[in-house]
Motif scaffolding. Structure first.
Motif, PDB file in Angstrom:
ATOM      1  N   SER A  68      36.368  53.067  34.761  1.00 47.37           N
ATOM      2  CA  SER A  68      37.124  51.902  34.288  1.00 47.37           C
ATOM      3  C   SER A  68      36.978  51.773  32.780  1.00 47.37           C
ATOM      4  O   SER A  68      36.057  52.352  32.182  1.00 47.37           O
ATOM      5  CB  SER A  68      36.608  50.616  34.947  1.00 47.37           C
ATOM      6  OG  SER A  68      35.321  50.316  34.429  1.00 47.37           O
ATOM      7  N   GLY A  69      37.837  50.955  32.199  1.00 49.58           N
ATOM      8  CA  GLY A  69      37.734  50.684  30.773  1.00 49.58           C
ATOM      9  C   GLY A  69      36.497  49.868  30.453  1.00 49.58           C
ATOM     10  O   GLY A  69      35.879  50.021  29.392  1.00 49.58           O
ATOM     11  N   ASN A  73      33.791  51.052  27.721  1.00 59.26           N
ATOM     12  CA  ASN A  73      33.346  50.259  26.563  1.00 59.26           C
ATOM     13  C   ASN A  73      31.842  50.034  26.593  1.00 59.26           C
ATOM     14  O   ASN A  73      31.164  50.150  25.558  1.00 59.26           O
ATOM     15  CB  ASN A  73      34.048  48.893  26.554  1.00 59.26           C
ATOM     16  CG  ASN A  73      35.459  48.959  26.007  1.00 59.26           C
ATOM     17  OD1 ASN A  73      35.776  49.809  25.177  1.00 59.26           O
ATOM     18  ND2 ASN A  73      36.308  48.055  26.461  1.00 59.26           N
ATOM     19  N   GLU A  99      34.386  41.209  30.126  1.00 60.25           N
ATOM     20  CA  GLU A  99      33.589  42.288  30.711  1.00 60.25           C
ATOM     21  C   GLU A  99      32.228  41.777  31.170  1.00 60.25           C
ATOM     22  O   GLU A  99      31.235  42.517  31.178  1.00 60.25           O
ATOM     23  CB  GLU A  99      33.493  43.464  29.723  1.00 60.25           C
ATOM     24  CG  GLU A  99      34.892  44.004  29.431  1.00 60.25           C
ATOM     25  CD  GLU A  99      34.991  45.225  28.534  1.00 60.25           C
ATOM     26  OE1 GLU A  99      33.954  45.791  28.156  1.00 60.25           O
ATOM     27  OE2 GLU A  99      36.131  45.592  28.211  1.00 60.25           O
ATOM     28  N   GLU A 147      39.933  46.492  18.428  1.00 58.98           N
ATOM     29  CA  GLU A 147      40.794  46.606  19.618  1.00 58.98           C
ATOM     30  C   GLU A 147      42.227  46.918  19.174  1.00 58.98           C
ATOM     31  O   GLU A 147      42.738  46.308  18.248  1.00 58.98           O
ATOM     32  CB  GLU A 147      40.744  45.270  20.390  1.00 58.98           C
ATOM     33  CG  GLU A 147      41.333  45.329  21.775  1.00 58.98           C
ATOM     34  CD  GLU A 147      41.035  44.054  22.580  1.00 58.98           C
ATOM     35  OE1 GLU A 147      39.840  43.696  22.739  1.00 58.98           O
ATOM     36  OE2 GLU A 147      41.991  43.405  23.025  1.00 58.98           O
ATOM     37  N   ASP A 177      38.263  49.893  21.137  1.00 62.40           N
ATOM     38  CA  ASP A 177      38.708  49.620  22.495  1.00 62.40           C
ATOM     39  C   ASP A 177      40.217  49.848  22.488  1.00 62.40           C
ATOM     40  O   ASP A 177      40.985  48.954  22.150  1.00 62.40           O
ATOM     41  CB  ASP A 177      38.346  48.187  22.905  1.00 62.40           C
ATOM     42  CG  ASP A 177      38.843  47.847  24.304  1.00 62.40           C
ATOM     43  OD1 ASP A 177      39.517  48.695  24.920  1.00 62.40           O
ATOM     44  OD2 ASP A 177      38.538  46.727  24.767  1.00 62.40           O
ATOM     45  N   ALA A 179      42.315  50.451  24.965  1.00 65.89           N
ATOM     46  CA  ALA A 179      42.846  50.404  26.330  1.00 65.89           C
ATOM     47  C   ALA A 179      44.338  50.750  26.308  1.00 65.89           C
ATOM     48  O   ALA A 179      44.810  51.544  27.121  1.00 65.89           O
ATOM     49  CB  ALA A 179      42.619  49.022  26.927  1.00 65.89           C
ATOM     50  N   ARG A 180      45.061  50.176  25.355  1.00 62.91           N
ATOM     51  CA  ARG A 180      46.498  50.446  25.224  1.00 62.91           C
ATOM     52  C   ARG A 180      46.804  51.139  23.897  1.00 62.91           C
ATOM     53  O   ARG A 180      47.846  50.894  23.281  1.00 62.91           O
ATOM     54  CB  ARG A 180      47.292  49.142  25.352  1.00 62.91           C
ATOM     55  CG  ARG A 180      47.144  48.484  26.719  1.00 62.91           C
ATOM     56  CD  ARG A 180      48.029  47.277  26.902  1.00 62.91           C
ATOM     57  NE  ARG A 180      47.903  46.716  28.235  1.00 62.91           N
ATOM     58  CZ  ARG A 180      46.961  45.837  28.603  1.00 62.91           C
ATOM     59  NH1 ARG A 180      46.078  45.389  27.722  1.00 62.91           N
ATOM     60  NH2 ARG A 180      46.913  45.392  29.845  1.00 62.91           N
ATOM     61  N   CYS A 205      42.520  53.572  28.274  1.00 66.68           N
ATOM     62  CA  CYS A 205      42.765  53.342  29.705  1.00 66.68           C
ATOM     63  C   CYS A 205      43.885  54.245  30.209  1.00 66.68           C
ATOM     64  O   CYS A 205      44.948  54.326  29.604  1.00 66.68           O
ATOM     65  CB  CYS A 205      43.153  51.887  29.964  1.00 66.68           C
ATOM     66  SG  CYS A 205      41.743  50.773  29.992  1.00 66.68           S
ATOM     67  N   SER A 207      44.834  53.770  33.449  1.00 64.40           N
ATOM     68  CA  SER A 207      45.365  53.042  34.600  1.00 64.40           C
ATOM     69  C   SER A 207      46.200  51.830  34.202  1.00 64.40           C
ATOM     70  O   SER A 207      46.496  50.978  35.028  1.00 64.40           O
ATOM     71  CB  SER A 207      44.209  52.596  35.496  1.00 64.40           C
ATOM     72  OG  SER A 207      43.385  51.697  34.789  1.00 64.40           O
ATOM     73  N   LYS A 208      46.574  51.744  32.931  1.00 64.29           N
ATOM     74  CA  LYS A 208      47.480  50.661  32.516  1.00 64.29           C
ATOM     75  C   LYS A 208      48.879  51.247  32.344  1.00 64.29           C
ATOM     76  O   LYS A 208      49.402  51.800  33.285  1.00 64.29           O
ATOM     77  CB  LYS A 208      46.919  49.995  31.268  1.00 64.29           C
ATOM     78  CG  LYS A 208      45.607  49.299  31.636  1.00 64.29           C
ATOM     79  CD  LYS A 208      45.089  48.347  30.625  1.00 64.29           C
ATOM     80  CE  LYS A 208      43.948  47.563  31.256  1.00 64.29           C
ATOM     81  NZ  LYS A 208      43.070  46.979  30.255  1.00 64.29           N
TER      82      LYS A 208
HETATM   83  C1  LIG Z   1      42.042  46.399  30.581  1.00 67.98           C
HETATM   84  C2  LIG Z   1      41.249  46.428  29.346  1.00 67.98           C
HETATM   85  C3  LIG Z   1      39.930  46.905  29.343  1.00 67.98           C
HETATM   86  C4  LIG Z   1      39.155  47.267  30.595  1.00 67.98           C
HETATM   87  O1  LIG Z   1      39.736  48.075  31.505  1.00 67.98           O
HETATM   88  P1  LIG Z   1      39.376  48.002  33.054  1.00 67.98           P
HETATM   89  O2  LIG Z   1      39.766  49.361  33.496  1.00 67.98           O
HETATM   90  O3  LIG Z   1      40.213  46.925  33.631  1.00 67.98           O
HETATM   91  O4  LIG Z   1      37.925  47.764  33.201  1.00 67.98           O
HETATM   92  C5  LIG Z   1      39.281  46.937  28.134  1.00 67.98           C
HETATM   93  N1  LIG Z   1      39.861  46.519  27.009  1.00 67.98           N
HETATM   94  C6  LIG Z   1      41.105  46.039  26.970  1.00 67.98           C
HETATM   95  C7  LIG Z   1      41.699  45.603  25.671  1.00 67.98           C
HETATM   96  C8  LIG Z   1      41.852  45.977  28.140  1.00 67.98           C
HETATM   97  O5  LIG Z   1      43.092  45.492  28.108  1.00 67.98           O
END
Ligand SMILES: *Cc1c(COP(=O)(O)O)cnc(C)c1O
Length: 351
Positions: A68-69, A73, A99, A147, A177, A179-180, A205, A207-208
């Protein structure tokens, strides 16, 4: 979670998040065909291929597949900081608020929250002011965590470079971070490796918006990633035949990056159309990628919102300010459904 009155199987357009994407038929086929081994022994060929691909994509020495993200992190923070040290992070960034404060609970690392500016970034002066002197009273500041994207807003290359320069100048490690991150890369047309050149580690990530069912990757230099590997094991994130998941992720990196443009185009259209409705306002200038924040006027009662929209096949997280996220399971018709449903709702419930 949906309210009890919502029939989840009647939802055809889910705007709650880009995490709700389901693996496509082609992705499921890639999972079915995946060669697997035991990744705790390091011999799952699909995981190894994913890690190599992710490291190469982001121009780093090494990568680690993470469940997972959040774990990605946390492993990064723990790899960079020792017990009793601290990490500077935006006060509403994911690490600090979403988190479960694992950094403190599991890492004995303090997060020092910093104000986030209107663009979603951190200001250099607040960073410099927060760094602790070498004083027995103080935790030692070890890490700066940024981020990108933040609430869908791109943190541009010049900002990324400026954060790297501050971190370097102050002797801090820099974690992103991301994620996106690929949304930011696609929206700016940047070279991904150049974009994160100054970061010591990046969490991405899968999975987004990229549409894999599970997982993130953490990338960085070989030494940091090696430390993160031990931490991942400690956190219970060592997976065995993870190749079925890695194959989905490889498929996502091969086929779902360029198409993020479509999500961005739909978000821009959605923002403009919602902003034109009575009773709803959107700051369209903040819509850079796949997120739209739509605010209901104060006079509108929202008690029935979730069920009203669900009856029209649309899912949202009910709030005075809706966060609407576009992704690969939403087409132009889904945008129409949401706009039509919100037009009907504001028409019916205007105060
Ligand atoms: C979704 C997200 C995470 C964590 O990802 P998970 O896989 O849901 O644990 C971390 N940072 C940001 C900015 C996110 O949007």
């Amino acid at each position: 979670m949906y309210s009890s009155q919502v029939k989840a199987n009647a939802i055809t357009a889910d705007f709650r998040s880009d995490t709700v994407t389901r693996p496509t038929p082609a992705m499921r086929q890639a999972m079915l065909d995946a060669e697997v081994g035991d990744d705790v022994y390091g011999d799952d060929p699909s995981v190894n291929a994913l890690q190599q691909k992710a490291a190469q994509l982001l121009g780093k020495e090494a990568a680690l597949f993470m469940p997972s993200g959040t774990q990605s992190n946390l492993a990064a923070v723990m790899a960079h900081c020792n017990r009793g040290e601290e990490c500077l992070v935006g006060q509403d960034y994911h690490i600090n608020v979403w988190e479960a404060m694992g950094t403190a609970v599991l890492g004995s690392v303090a997060c020092h929250p910093l104000p986030v500016n209107d663009a979603g970034g951190l200001d250099e002066k607040t960073i410099r002011d927060a760094i602790k002197p070498d004083d027995w009273h103080k935790p030692q500041t070890r890490l700066l965590s940024i981020e990108n994207t933040k609430d869908g807003m791109v943190q541009p290359l010049a900002y990324m470079d400026s954060m790297a320069a501050v971190a370097r100048d102050c002797g801090l490690k820099l974690h992103c971070d991301g994620a996106r991150l690929m949304n930011a890369v696609v929206a700016t047309g940047s070279d991904p490796a150049r974009f994160v050149e100054g970061c010591d580690s990046v969490s991405l990530c899968l999975s987004k918006g990229l549409g894999a069912p599970v997982g993130s990757v953490l990338v960085g230099d070989a030494e940091t990633i090696n430390r993160a590997g031990r931490i991942r094991k400690m956190l219970g994130g060592g997976l065995r035949q993870a190749g079925v998941l890695a194959a989905a992720a490889i498929h996502a990196l091969d086929h779902h990056i360029d198409r993020l443009d479509e999500d961005h185009r739909r978000a821009a259209t959605l923002a403009t159309r919602l902003n034109a409705l009575n009773g709803i306002s959107v700051d369209t200038a903040r819509v850079h990628t796949n997120m739209v924040f739509a605010r209901f006027d104060d006079g509108i009662a929202l008690d029935d919102l979730e069920v009203f929209l669900a009856d029209r096949g649309v899912a949202i997280n009910p709030d005075r300010e809706l966060r609407l996220v576009t992704h690969l399971d939403l087409d132009d018709a889904a945008i129409d459904s949401l706009v039509d449903a919100l037009a009907a709702f504001t028409g019916a419930y205007a105060g």
